[in-house]
Design a protein around this motif. Structure first.
Motif, short mmCIF file in Angstrom:
data_model
loop_
_atom_site.label_atom_id
_atom_site.label_comp_id
_atom_site.label_asym_id
_atom_site.label_seq_id
_atom_site.Cartn_x
_atom_site.Cartn_y
_atom_site.Cartn_z
N LEU A 169 0.83 -1.20 0.00
CA LEU A 169 0.00 0.00 0.00
C LEU A 169 0.86 1.26 0.00
O LEU A 169 0.62 2.21 -0.77
N VAL A 170 1.90 1.25 0.84
CA VAL A 170 2.80 2.41 0.91
C VAL A 170 3.52 2.61 -0.41
O VAL A 170 3.63 3.74 -0.93
N LEU A 171 4.03 1.52 -0.99
CA LEU A 171 4.76 1.63 -2.25
C LEU A 171 3.86 2.13 -3.38
O LEU A 171 4.28 2.94 -4.22
N CYS A 176 2.27 6.55 -6.99
CA CYS A 176 1.30 7.50 -7.55
C CYS A 176 1.76 8.94 -7.36
O CYS A 176 1.45 9.82 -8.18
N ILE A 177 2.46 9.19 -6.26
CA ILE A 177 2.94 10.55 -6.00
C ILE A 177 4.13 10.89 -6.89
O ILE A 177 4.20 11.96 -7.50
N VAL A 178 5.08 9.96 -6.97
CA VAL A 178 6.31 10.20 -7.74
C VAL A 178 6.06 10.15 -9.24
O VAL A 178 6.57 10.96 -10.01
N ASP A 179 5.29 9.15 -9.66
CA ASP A 179 5.04 8.96 -11.09
C ASP A 179 3.54 8.82 -11.30
O ASP A 179 3.02 7.72 -11.50
N ALA A 180 2.84 9.93 -11.23
CA ALA A 180 1.38 9.92 -11.27
C ALA A 180 0.87 9.42 -12.61
O ALA A 180 1.49 9.66 -13.66
N PRO A 181 -0.25 8.70 -12.60
CA PRO A 181 -0.86 8.26 -13.86
C PRO A 181 -1.19 9.46 -14.74
O PRO A 181 -1.57 10.53 -14.24
N VAL A 182 -1.08 9.30 -16.04
CA VAL A 182 -1.30 10.42 -16.97
C VAL A 182 -2.70 10.41 -17.55
O VAL A 182 -3.09 11.36 -18.23
N GLY A 186 -5.91 5.48 -15.77
CA GLY A 186 -4.80 5.12 -14.89
C GLY A 186 -5.09 5.47 -13.45
O GLY A 186 -4.79 4.70 -12.53
N TRP A 187 -5.67 6.67 -13.24
CA TRP A 187 -6.03 7.08 -11.88
C TRP A 187 -7.11 6.16 -11.29
O TRP A 187 -7.07 5.80 -10.11
N ILE A 188 -8.08 5.81 -12.13
CA ILE A 188 -9.16 4.93 -11.65
C ILE A 188 -8.58 3.58 -11.20
O ILE A 188 -8.93 3.06 -10.14
#
Length: 212
Positions: A169-171, A176-182, A186-188
């Motif tokens: 969960l942490v990873l 998502c923070i470092v390499d957010a979905p574009v 992807g976000w869903i």
């Protein structure tokens, strides 16, 4: 635990005769019930019955007959096993109870041996009662070492699962923070996966609490 006195009365009725040492059989039954020693008591009853039956055959055929020596050895072995199990049952009993059994049945003299054989006859009646499927006034099973070890192993496995879920969960959140979905898709997907991990983690924690 059922009433020991009533059990002894029912046992005598079932056997069709009085017990030689009803009071002491009652003591063993109470110890078995209060200290979780039902299994050793039933083992003692089994070996006691074997000793009684073997002695009956020995008396019938008499010494000097082929097989008598073997029967004699089996009789001694059954008697010794019964004595050892009785020692086990009374080991943690109050000192006066323990002393009663040692002095009455386990001393190294002929009178103690005679009484021990009578006690074996009484315990054989307990075994007959059990064989007939009648209810015992004590629990005959105890949690085994294997079962206890298995429970501990299951607990350890659940702890490992919870730690793994937390790490995943942490990873995933960090990813998502470092390499957010574009894309929205992807976000869903990321949100759904995180949600599933949270749900599984919650269920695992609840299951772990149930093992405590």
């Amino acid at each position: 635990m059922a009433n020991a006195s009533q059990f002894l009365t029912d046992l005598e009725h079932h056997a069709g005769r009085k017990l030689h040492h009803a009071e002491h059989v009652g003591m063993l039954i109470k110890l078995a019930g209060s200290r979780g020693l039902g299994e050793p008591l039933l083992d003692a009853a089994f070996h006691a019955k074997a000793a009684v039956k073997t002695q009956e055959v020995m008396r019938r055929i008499g010494p000097g007959v082929d097989g008598f020596d073997k029967l004699s050895a089996e009789f001694q072995a059954s008697l010794e096993k019964t004595s050892t199990l009785i020692r086990t049952i009374v080991k943690e009993a109050p000192e006066d109870v323990k002393r009663t059994f040692v002095d009455t049945y386990l001393a190294m003299d002929q009178e103690s041996l005679r009484r021990m054989l009578e006690l074996c006859e009484d315990l054989a009646r307990v075994k007959n009662w059990e064989v007939d499927g009648r209810p015992l006034p004590f629990t005959s099973q105890q949690p085994s070492t294997i079962e206890t070890h298995g429970s501990l192993k299951n607990t350890d496995n659940m702890d490992n699962l919870i730690r793994t879920l937390r790490l995943a969960l942490v990873l995933l959140v960090l990813l998502c923070i470092v390499d957010a979905p574009v894309t929205i898709l992807g976000w869903i997907i990321a949100v759904v996966v995180i949600g599933l991990l949270i749900i599984v983690h919650f269920e695992a924690v609840q299951a772990r609490k149930g093992m405590a």
